[in-house]
Enzyme design. Structure first.
Site, PDB file in Angstrom:
ATOM      1  N   SER A 240       1.025  -1.057   0.074  1.00 59.25           N
ATOM      2  CA  SER A 240      -0.171  -0.035   0.099  1.00 59.25           C
ATOM      3  C   SER A 240       0.606   1.437   0.094  1.00 59.25           C
ATOM      4  O   SER A 240       0.758   2.239  -0.750  1.00 59.25           O
ATOM      5  CB  SER A 240      -1.094  -0.012   1.243  1.00 59.25           C
ATOM      6  OG  SER A 240      -0.058  -0.368   2.535  1.00 59.25           O
ATOM      7  N   HIS A 316       5.591 -13.159   7.684  1.00 63.27           N
ATOM      8  CA  HIS A 316       5.842 -11.855   7.185  1.00 63.27           C
ATOM      9  C   HIS A 316       6.985 -11.790   6.450  1.00 63.27           C
ATOM     10  O   HIS A 316       7.971 -12.418   6.392  1.00 63.27           O
ATOM     11  CB  HIS A 316       6.094 -10.828   8.492  1.00 63.27           C
ATOM     12  CG  HIS A 316       5.873  -9.271   8.375  1.00 63.27           C
ATOM     13  ND1 HIS A 316       6.643  -8.540   7.977  1.00 63.27           N
ATOM     14  CD2 HIS A 316       4.643  -8.836   8.330  1.00 63.27           C
ATOM     15  CE1 HIS A 316       6.193  -7.334   7.368  1.00 63.27           C
ATOM     16  NE2 HIS A 316       4.821  -7.512   7.975  1.00 63.27           N
ATOM     17  N   ARG A 325       3.339  -5.336  17.342  1.00 63.27           N
ATOM     18  CA  ARG A 325       2.043  -4.876  17.440  1.00 63.27           C
ATOM     19  C   ARG A 325       1.215  -5.985  17.790  1.00 63.27           C
ATOM     20  O   ARG A 325      -0.106  -5.546  18.484  1.00 63.27           O
ATOM     21  CB  ARG A 325       1.709  -4.478  15.812  1.00 63.27           C
ATOM     22  CG  ARG A 325       2.693  -3.417  15.330  1.00 63.27           C
ATOM     23  CD  ARG A 325       2.464  -2.737  13.701  1.00 63.27           C
ATOM     24  NE  ARG A 325       2.701  -4.177  13.037  1.00 63.27           N
ATOM     25  CZ  ARG A 325       2.313  -4.367  11.875  1.00 63.27           C
ATOM     26  NH1 ARG A 325       1.916  -3.477  11.210  1.00 63.27           N
ATOM     27  NH2 ARG A 325       2.765  -5.479  11.069  1.00 63.27           N
TER      28      ARG A 325
HETATM   29  N1  CMX Z   1       0.399 -20.299   6.466  1.00 64.36           N
HETATM   30  C1  CMX Z   1       0.995 -21.228   5.513  1.00 64.36           C
HETATM   31  N2  CMX Z   1       1.886 -20.997   4.552  1.00 64.36           N
HETATM   32  C2  CMX Z   1       2.428 -19.982   4.765  1.00 64.36           C
HETATM   33  C3  CMX Z   1       2.322 -18.941   5.701  1.00 64.36           C
HETATM   34  C4  CMX Z   1       1.166 -19.079   6.781  1.00 64.36           C
HETATM   35  N3  CMX Z   1       0.451 -18.079   7.427  1.00 64.36           N
HETATM   36  N4  CMX Z   1       3.127 -17.854   5.642  1.00 64.36           N
HETATM   37  C5  CMX Z   1       3.986 -18.403   4.596  1.00 64.36           C
HETATM   38  N5  CMX Z   1       3.693 -19.576   4.134  1.00 64.36           N
HETATM   39  C6  CMX Z   1       4.194 -20.327   3.012  1.00 64.36           C
HETATM   40  C7  CMX Z   1       4.103 -19.345   1.694  1.00 64.36           C
HETATM   41  O1  CMX Z   1       2.652 -19.685   1.221  1.00 64.36           O
HETATM   42  C8  CMX Z   1       5.372 -19.956   0.902  1.00 64.36           C
HETATM   43  O2  CMX Z   1       4.839 -21.128   0.385  1.00 64.36           O
HETATM   44  P1  CMX Z   1       5.342 -21.525  -1.050  1.00 64.36           P
HETATM   45  O3  CMX Z   1       6.777 -21.734  -1.114  1.00 64.36           O
HETATM   46  O4  CMX Z   1       4.749 -22.950  -1.307  1.00 64.36           O
HETATM   47  O5  CMX Z   1       4.767 -20.662  -1.995  1.00 64.36           O
HETATM   48  C9  CMX Z   1       6.476 -20.319   2.057  1.00 64.36           C
HETATM   49  O6  CMX Z   1       5.713 -20.358   3.333  1.00 64.36           O
HETATM   50  C10 CMX Z   1       7.408 -19.082   2.221  1.00 64.36           C
HETATM   51  O7  CMX Z   1       6.634 -17.753   2.436  1.00 64.36           O
HETATM   52  P2  CMX Z   1       7.487 -16.668   3.033  1.00 64.36           P
HETATM   53  O8  CMX Z   1       8.607 -16.421   2.369  1.00 64.36           O
HETATM   54  O9  CMX Z   1       7.804 -17.220   4.517  1.00 64.36           O
HETATM   55  O10 CMX Z   1       6.483 -15.648   3.087  1.00 64.36           O
HETATM   56  P3  CMX Z   1       6.316 -14.374   2.021  1.00 64.36           P
HETATM   57  O11 CMX Z   1       7.265 -13.570   2.432  1.00 64.36           O
HETATM   58  O12 CMX Z   1       6.490 -14.927   0.744  1.00 64.36           O
HETATM   59  O13 CMX Z   1       4.780 -13.947   2.453  1.00 64.36           O
HETATM   60  C11 CMX Z   1       2.978 -13.530   3.757  1.00 64.36           C
HETATM   61  C12 CMX Z   1       4.546 -13.214   3.559  1.00 64.36           C
HETATM   62  C13 CMX Z   1       2.794 -12.412   4.942  1.00 64.36           C
HETATM   63  C14 CMX Z   1       2.308 -12.830   2.660  1.00 64.36           C
HETATM   64  C15 CMX Z   1       2.919 -14.772   4.039  1.00 64.36           C
HETATM   65  O14 CMX Z   1       3.445 -15.195   5.463  1.00 64.36           O
HETATM   66  C16 CMX Z   1       1.249 -15.048   4.463  1.00 64.36           C
HETATM   67  O15 CMX Z   1       0.698 -15.399   3.193  1.00 64.36           O
HETATM   68  N6  CMX Z   1       0.593 -15.082   5.518  1.00 64.36           N
HETATM   69  C17 CMX Z   1      -0.602 -15.223   5.951  1.00 64.36           C
HETATM   70  C18 CMX Z   1      -1.315 -13.922   5.584  1.00 64.36           C
HETATM   71  C19 CMX Z   1      -0.984 -12.710   6.528  1.00 64.36           C
HETATM   72  O16 CMX Z   1      -1.169 -13.021   7.560  1.00 64.36           O
HETATM   73  N7  CMX Z   1      -1.023 -11.585   5.823  1.00 64.36           N
HETATM   74  C20 CMX Z   1      -0.460 -10.303   6.554  1.00 64.36           C
HETATM   75  C21 CMX Z   1       0.682  -9.786   6.192  1.00 64.36           C
HETATM   76  C22 CMX Z   1       0.691  -8.211   7.431  1.00 64.36           C
HETATM   77  C23 CMX Z   1       1.037  -7.068   6.480  1.00 64.36           C
HETATM   78  O17 CMX Z   1       0.633  -7.271   5.403  1.00 64.36           O
HETATM   79  O18 CMX Z   1       1.161  -6.135   7.261  1.00 64.36           O
END
Ligand code: CMX
Length: 433
Positions: A240, A316, A325
């Site tokens: 954002s 994250h 937070r």
């Molecule tokens: N549950 C299940 N799987 C997860 C996960 C979770 N909470 N968090 C990460 N993973 C998985 C990813 O899908 C990814 O899988 P693939 O390799 O099969 O694609 C793997 O773990 C590695 O991901 P990562 O490098 O640890 O995480 P990213 O940096 O790619 O993504 C985030 C970060 C936040 C998008 C991800 O952890 C996620 O989708 N979390 C759940 C959604 C969430 O809570 N979002 C809020 C973020 C806060 C904000 O925006 O301020």
């Protein structure tokens, strides 16, 4: 001192710092960009400099250099609660200085004076279908306000580049002043038969939202003060903030810029996670009917992850520890709602899930982020409409986003224009080495 005077007093020094860095170290390489990064969401590539906030992987958020507990402790508080006034927070974000109580109140007063929302804004929302997501209405309302942009009007007649930031600040104060009324009445439009409620001049910015949606409990008003601080910013390159910064680099005004930022926030991997997280917790709760044992919950979580689904509120892109937070909200819950069954479930998941995610190996951060608990707190106080939670996030986040944009104009930052490649070009670059 007023925000505009404080910013003006810092500009010469801040511009000189930036100009010196570019002149003396312009060719200094900050990072190499790898093929993996280009295909992997430009992850970790530094693309922007901002002093408003920073997220350290081990420490979490710092607003203007202050960690979350310091911000909560140092900012002037409301007379009616224990948490800071948003006016003081905006002063800190914009100027980098902890305000006095008088300076914080001055921003609150500015906001009251500017709070009137033109009629056409709500009229533009009314014809939308009842099933429209509140984030769409929020972004639409901000866009409808663009008709009032002081910068856009003045730019049309010609203004000195040096003065851009002042008009962006003017627009930012006008937009932020109207946010509590805008979002409260989106809530009322969707969930309270469209009643229109005016702000209460005796209440501060954060508490006024609570008042306008009919929540008069002082504890909920204090929760909103906490919520606003915690969601106000998270450095400059998340979806954002970056979207808003990119759009404003084309000299699109604050309304165009913030509306685009809110469209990014509306995505499930970003701001929508708080809505998803509450829905997920309620699903877990209804699956078990009664409080599960640790073993039952562990098995449920393992099976859930094995089905390929993600658990919202965990992980994250930058953080590698429990989000401070999350901790600040957990502290609030321990004080105000220790016996709430949903909070107890949040706490059980917190005890068990990080261990499971760590063992799974691929998740880089197994710890909870801000969204793992914020919906639970809203739910406790009767704001049960989960699809509204991202609007609360956006309402707070515009404080940070508008600050980034004002400072980018103040520093004279140019149009953003990175580069895209074709697959053929990339392959031939690799072959030629
Ligand atoms: N549950 C299940 N799987 C997860 C996960 C979770 N909470 N968090 C990460 N993973 C998985 C990813 O899908 C990814 O899988 P693939 O390799 O099969 O694609 C793997 O773990 C590695 O991901 P990562 O490098 O640890 O995480 P990213 O940096 O790619 O993504 C985030 C970060 C936040 C998008 C991800 O952890 C996620 O989708 N979390 C759940 C959604 C969430 O809570 N979002 C809020 C973020 C806060 C904000 O925006 O301020």
């Amino acid at each position: 001192m007023k925000i505009e005077h404080r910013i003006a007093s810092k500009l010469t020094e801040e511009r000189a710092r930036m100009q010196n860095l570019v002149k003396e170290h312009g060719k200094f390489s900050i990072a190499e960009v790898t093929v993996e990064q280009v295909y992997g969401g430009i992850r970790g590539v530094p693309i922007h400099v901002t002093d408003v906030s920073h997220v350290d992987p081990q420490e979490g958020l710092r607003l203007r250099g202050y960690a979350v507990p310091e911000v909560l402790e140092k900012l002037p508080k409301s007379e009616h609660g224990e948490y800071p006034l948003a006016g003081g927070l905006y002063y800190l974000l914009m100027t980098g200085e902890i305000p006095t109580k008088q300076e914080a109140n001055q921003v609150e007063i500015e906001w009251k004076v500017r709070s009137n929302v033109p009629e056409h804004v709500f009229k533009s929302l009314q014809p939308m279908p009842a099933y429209t997501h509140p984030m769409t209405l929020f972004s639409q309302a901000i866009l409808a306000l663009q008709s009032e942009s002081v910068f856009a009007k003045r730019f049309y007649y010609g203004i000195d580049k040096e003065d851009y930031w002042g008009y962006y600040l003017e627009d930012s104060l006008n937009l932020t002043a109207k946010l509590p009324t805008i979002i409260a009445n989106i809530y009322n439009l969707k969930y309270r038969n469209g009643i229109f409620v005016q702000p209460n001049p005796k209440l501060d910015w954060s508490a006024n939202f609570a008042y306008m949606i009919g929540k008069h409990d002082p504890a909920y008003m204090d929760l909103m003060r906490l919520f606003v601080v915690l969601h106000s910013d998270h450095e400059g390159a998340n979806v954002s903030a970056h979207a808003s910064h990119l759009v404003a680099s084309a000299l699109s005004d604050i309304y165009l810029s913030c509306s685009s930022g809110m469209n990014g926030l509306a995505g499930p991997l970003h701001g929508l996670a708080n809505q998803e997280c509450l829905r997920w917790l309620l699903d877990v709760q209804s699956h078990f009917k009664v409080v599960p044992t640790e073993e039952q919950l562990r098995q449920y979580l393992v099976e859930f992850l094995a089905s390929g689904r993600m658990i919202p509120g965990y992980g994250h892109a930058v953080l590698r520890v429990t989000d401070p937070r999350f901790t600040a909200q957990r502290d609030f819950a321990c004080k105000f709602l220790p016996d709430d069954p949903l909070f107890q479930l949040v706490d059980m998941v917190y005890q068990i899930l990080p261990g499971i995610l760590s063992q799974n190996g691929k998740v880089k951060n197994p710890w909870p982020n801000v969204d793992a608990i914020n919906g639970t707190l809203q739910y406790h106080f009767g704001v049960t409409e989960a699809d509204f939670y991202t609007v609360l996030f956006g309402f707070s986040r515009i404080l940070g986003i508008s600050t980034h944009v004002v400072w980018s104009r103040a520093m004279g930052k140019p149009l953003e224009r990175p580069k895209s490649l074709t697959t053929d070009i990339l392959e031939s670059m690799i072959k030629s080495v």
